[in-house]
Design a protein around this motif. Structure first.
Motif, PDB file in Angstrom:
ATOM      1  N   GLY A   1      21.697  94.397  81.435  1.00 21.57           N
ATOM      2  CA  GLY A   1      22.357  93.266  80.801  1.00 21.57           C
ATOM      3  C   GLY A   1      23.748  93.607  80.313  1.00 21.57           C
ATOM      4  O   GLY A   1      24.168  94.770  80.329  1.00 21.57           O
ATOM      5  N   ASP A   2      24.444  92.570  79.854  1.00 27.80           N
ATOM      6  CA  ASP A   2      25.824  92.756  79.395  1.00 27.80           C
ATOM      7  C   ASP A   2      26.133  92.048  78.092  1.00 27.80           C
ATOM      8  O   ASP A   2      27.195  92.249  77.514  1.00 27.80           O
ATOM      9  CB  ASP A   2      26.796  92.257  80.468  1.00 27.80           C
ATOM     10  CG  ASP A   2      26.778  90.737  80.572  1.00 27.80           C
ATOM     11  OD1 ASP A   2      25.688  90.160  80.787  1.00 27.80           O
ATOM     12  OD2 ASP A   2      27.843  90.116  80.431  1.00 27.80           O
ATOM     13  N   GLY A   3      25.222  91.186  77.604  1.00 25.85           N
ATOM     14  CA  GLY A   3      25.531  90.359  76.443  1.00 25.85           C
ATOM     15  C   GLY A   3      24.707  90.690  75.209  1.00 25.85           C
ATOM     16  O   GLY A   3      23.730  91.441  75.273  1.00 25.85           O
ATOM     17  N   GLU A   4      25.103  90.091  74.090  1.00 24.09           N
ATOM     18  CA  GLU A   4      24.350  90.278  72.859  1.00 24.09           C
ATOM     19  C   GLU A   4      22.936  89.719  72.997  1.00 24.09           C
ATOM     20  O   GLU A   4      22.007  90.178  72.305  1.00 24.09           O
ATOM     21  CB  GLU A   4      25.081  89.602  71.703  1.00 24.09           C
ATOM     22  CG  GLU A   4      26.387  90.288  71.336  1.00 24.09           C
ATOM     23  CD  GLU A   4      27.132  89.588  70.216  1.00 24.09           C
ATOM     24  OE1 GLU A   4      26.638  88.540  69.736  1.00 24.09           O
ATOM     25  OE2 GLU A   4      28.208  90.076  69.820  1.00 24.09           O
ATOM     26  N   ASN A   5      22.747  88.752  73.872  1.00 17.48           N
ATOM     27  CA  ASN A   5      21.419  88.198  74.092  1.00 17.48           C
ATOM     28  C   ASN A   5      20.481  89.173  74.798  1.00 17.48           C
ATOM     29  O   ASN A   5      19.283  88.913  74.910  1.00 17.48           O
ATOM     30  CB  ASN A   5      21.507  86.899  74.904  1.00 17.48           C
ATOM     31  CG  ASN A   5      22.156  87.096  76.263  1.00 17.48           C
ATOM     32  OD1 ASN A   5      23.047  87.930  76.430  1.00 17.48           O
ATOM     33  ND2 ASN A   5      21.714  86.331  77.248  1.00 17.48           N
ATOM     34  N   ASP A   6      21.009  90.310  75.256  1.00 19.22           N
ATOM     35  CA  ASP A   6      20.184  91.313  75.930  1.00 19.22           C
ATOM     36  C   ASP A   6      19.720  92.430  74.994  1.00 19.22           C
ATOM     37  O   ASP A   6      18.908  93.272  75.387  1.00 19.22           O
ATOM     38  CB  ASP A   6      20.959  91.938  77.100  1.00 19.22           C
ATOM     39  CG  ASP A   6      21.320  90.917  78.164  1.00 19.22           C
ATOM     40  OD1 ASP A   6      20.408  90.191  78.603  1.00 19.22           O
ATOM     41  OD2 ASP A   6      22.502  90.833  78.532  1.00 19.22           O
ATOM     42  N   VAL A   7      20.228  92.451  73.771  1.00 23.84           N
ATOM     43  CA  VAL A   7      19.934  93.556  72.856  1.00 23.84           C
ATOM     44  C   VAL A   7      18.440  93.658  72.555  1.00 23.84           C
ATOM     45  O   VAL A   7      17.867  94.752  72.543  1.00 23.84           O
ATOM     46  CB  VAL A   7      20.756  93.405  71.555  1.00 23.84           C
ATOM     47  CG1 VAL A   7      20.261  94.375  70.484  1.00 23.84           C
ATOM     48  CG2 VAL A   7      22.233  93.652  71.832  1.00 23.84           C
ATOM     49  N   GLY A   8      17.789  92.533  72.297  1.00 22.66           N
ATOM     50  CA  GLY A   8      16.351  92.563  72.028  1.00 22.66           C
ATOM     51  C   GLY A   8      15.560  93.101  73.203  1.00 22.66           C
ATOM     52  O   GLY A   8      14.628  93.904  73.030  1.00 22.66           O
ATOM     53  N   MET A   9      15.910  92.669  74.407  1.00 21.76           N
ATOM     54  CA  MET A   9      15.257  93.156  75.625  1.00 21.76           C
ATOM     55  C   MET A   9      15.485  94.651  75.792  1.00 21.76           C
ATOM     56  O   MET A   9      14.569  95.389  76.197  1.00 21.76           O
ATOM     57  CB  MET A   9      15.789  92.383  76.826  1.00 21.76           C
ATOM     58  CG  MET A   9      15.222  92.805  78.176  1.00 21.76           C
ATOM     59  SD  MET A   9      15.723  91.704  79.525  1.00 21.76           S
ATOM     60  CE  MET A   9      17.489  92.090  79.643  1.00 21.76           C
TER      61      MET A   9
END
Length: 368
Positions: free
Chosen positions: A282-290
Motif C-alpha cells: 500500500g501507499d496511503g494512510e488507509n493502509d496503516v491498519g492493514m
C-alpha cells in the motif's frame, strides 16, 4: 533514460531509532541457521540493506491496495506488476491475491480481469463492502444518513466538493466553484461512475434509507486538508465515524469500524490463513491498519509518510512496478525483465499530460 532497476536493488527495509518500537511491528520469520543458505541449501533472499526477505512458502495470502500501488498515476497496471501477479496465480493458485481498496468494485473490473483474479473476493471502499468471488456482498457498513447530509452542508458552506459513494456509483452533491482543479474530473479518474446529483432528490433518498452511503469523498487543495479535518472532527465530535486518506489531497470518511485490517481478518478467517503469513502492499494512510495486521508489509516509494514509517519493507514506486519488483524477488528471484517490462513512451507522455507536469518526468528520466 535510466534503465529499469532490478528487484533486488529497488527496495529497502525500514530502520527505526534504537529503542523505539512501533505499535504495528510484527515479528518476521525466524532467521535460518546459516547466514547464506537455508538448512536445505536454498539461498536466503535479502533486500538491499541485508534484511531477510520472506521465503515464497512463507506467503499464504497477498493483499494489495490499488490506486498508487497496483495502478500507475495514469490508473493503469505496470507490466512488471501485472506479470508478477499472473505468474503467482499460475504457479501458486492456492495463494489468494485480493485487492483491498478505496475504490468501487465497478472501477476494478479491468484490473481483476488483467490480473487473472476473477475467482478472488475483494474489499472495496476501504473495507466498507466485502464481496465474495461471485461478486455478492458478504459484509457491508454504511454511514448515518443525517451525518452524510450535514457533512455535505458543511462542505457547501466552505465551497468544497462532495462525492457520496453508493455501491456502484457516486453522487456529486456539492462542487467547489473557481477551484484550482476540476475536482469532478479528479474524482472520475479514481471511480468514473460519477453523477451530478446537485439538483435532484438524491439527498432525500439518502435520508429515507433508499441510498446507502459507504464513503464520503472530499478532494481539495492539499494545503487546506489539515484545517478541514480539524473542522469536521470538531463539528461532529459526538458522531461515530472515521477519517482516512489514501492520497494527501483527499479526505475520505467511512463508518466507524471500517478498516483494511478488518478486511484482512475477514479474509484470514475465510481462507484459514494466519496473519503472520500475509503480505500486504500500500501507499496511503488507509493502509496503516492493514500493515499492522500483516506479517509482512511493503510500502511504495511514492507512499505517504505514515505507511512508510510502519511498513516492514519499502519497494519501488507505482510507476516503476514496485509491487511486481518485490513479488519477483520472492517468487522468482532469477527472473530477468523482458524488453516490454517498462512503460512505453506513448504511455509516459500521456502520464505527463494527465499529471499536468511543468517539467516532464519523462524528459527527466524519472520513469523506467
Amino acid at each position: 533514460m535510466s534503465g529499469f532497476r532490478s528487484a533486488a536493488s529497488s527496495f529497502s527495509s525500514i530502520h527505526r531509532p534504537q529503542g523505539i518500537s512501533s505499535p504495528w511491528d510484527t515479528p518476521v520469520a525466524t532467521p535460518h541457521e546459516s547466514p547464506a543458505t537455508t538448512p536445505g541449501g536454498s539461498p536466503i533472499l535479502r533486500d538491499s540493506d541485508g534484511k531477510r526477505l520472506p521465503k515464497a512458502d512463507d506467503i499464504k495470502m497477498i493483499l494489495s491496495d490499488v490506486d498508487g500501488t497496483l495502478f500507475t498515476d495514469a490508473h493503469e497496471l505496470h507490466p512488471t506488476t501485472r506479470d508478477a501477479i499472473r505468474y503467482i496465480r499460475q504457479t501458486r493458485p492456492n495463494v489468494p491475491f485480493i485487492p483491498v481498496t478505496g475504490k468501487q468494485l465497478t472501477s476494478c473490473g479491468d484490473l481483476i480481469k488483467e490480473l487473472g483474479i476473477e475467482d478472488m473476493p475483494a474489499a472495496c471502499m476501504h473495507g466498507a463492502i466485502i464481496y465474495d468471488k461471485d461478486r455478492k456482498i458478504e459484509q457491508s457498513m454504511s454511514l448515518d444518513p443525517h451525518f452524510v447530509r450535514d457533512v455535505a452542508r458543511l462542505m457547501r458552506k466552505h465551497n468544497k466538493s462532495t462525492f457520496l459513494y453508493v455501491e456502484e456509483w457516486n453522487a456529486m452533491v456539492t462542487k467547489e466553484e473557481n477551484g484550482s482543479k476540476d475536482w469532478e474530473q479528479v474524482a472520475r479518474g479514481f471511480d468514473p461512475a460519477v453523477r451530478d446529483e446537485r439538483e435532484t432528490d438524491f439527498m432525500q433518498r439518502v435520508l429515507k434509507g433508499r441510498e446507502k452511503i459507504s464513503k464520503i469523498f472530499l478532494p481539495m487543495d492539499e494545503s487546506v486538508v489539515p484545517d478541514m479535518i480539524d473542522l469536521i472532527e470538531k463539528t461532529f465530535h459526538k458522531v461515530p465515524f472515521k477519517i482516512t486518506r489514501a492520497l494527501p489531497y483527499i479526505i475520505e470518511i467511512v463508518a466507524e469500524g471500517v478498516d483494511k485490517s478488518a478486511a484482512l481478518a475477514f479474509f484470514c478467517a475465510k481462507f484459514n490463513v494466519e496473519p503472520k503469513n500475509v503480505i500486504s502492499f500500500g501507499d496511503g494512510e488507509n493502509d496503516v491498519g492493514m500493515f499492522g495486521a500483516s506479517g509482512y508489509s511493503v510500502a511504495m516509494a511514492n507512499g505517504m509518510p505514515k505507511p512508510k514509517a510502519v511498513a516492514t519493507y519499502q519497494t519501488g514506486s507505482n510507476n516503476e512496478g514496485g509491487v511486481g519488483q518485490f513479488l519477483n524477488a520472492i517468487f522468482r528471484p532469477d527472473h530477468t525483465e523482458g524488453p516490454d517490462a517498462r512503460l512505453n513512451p506513448d504511455h509516459l507522455s500521456m502520464l505527463d499530460e494527465r499529471l499536468g507536469a511543468v517539467e516532464s518526468p519523462l524528459a527527466a528520466g524519472a520513469y523506467p
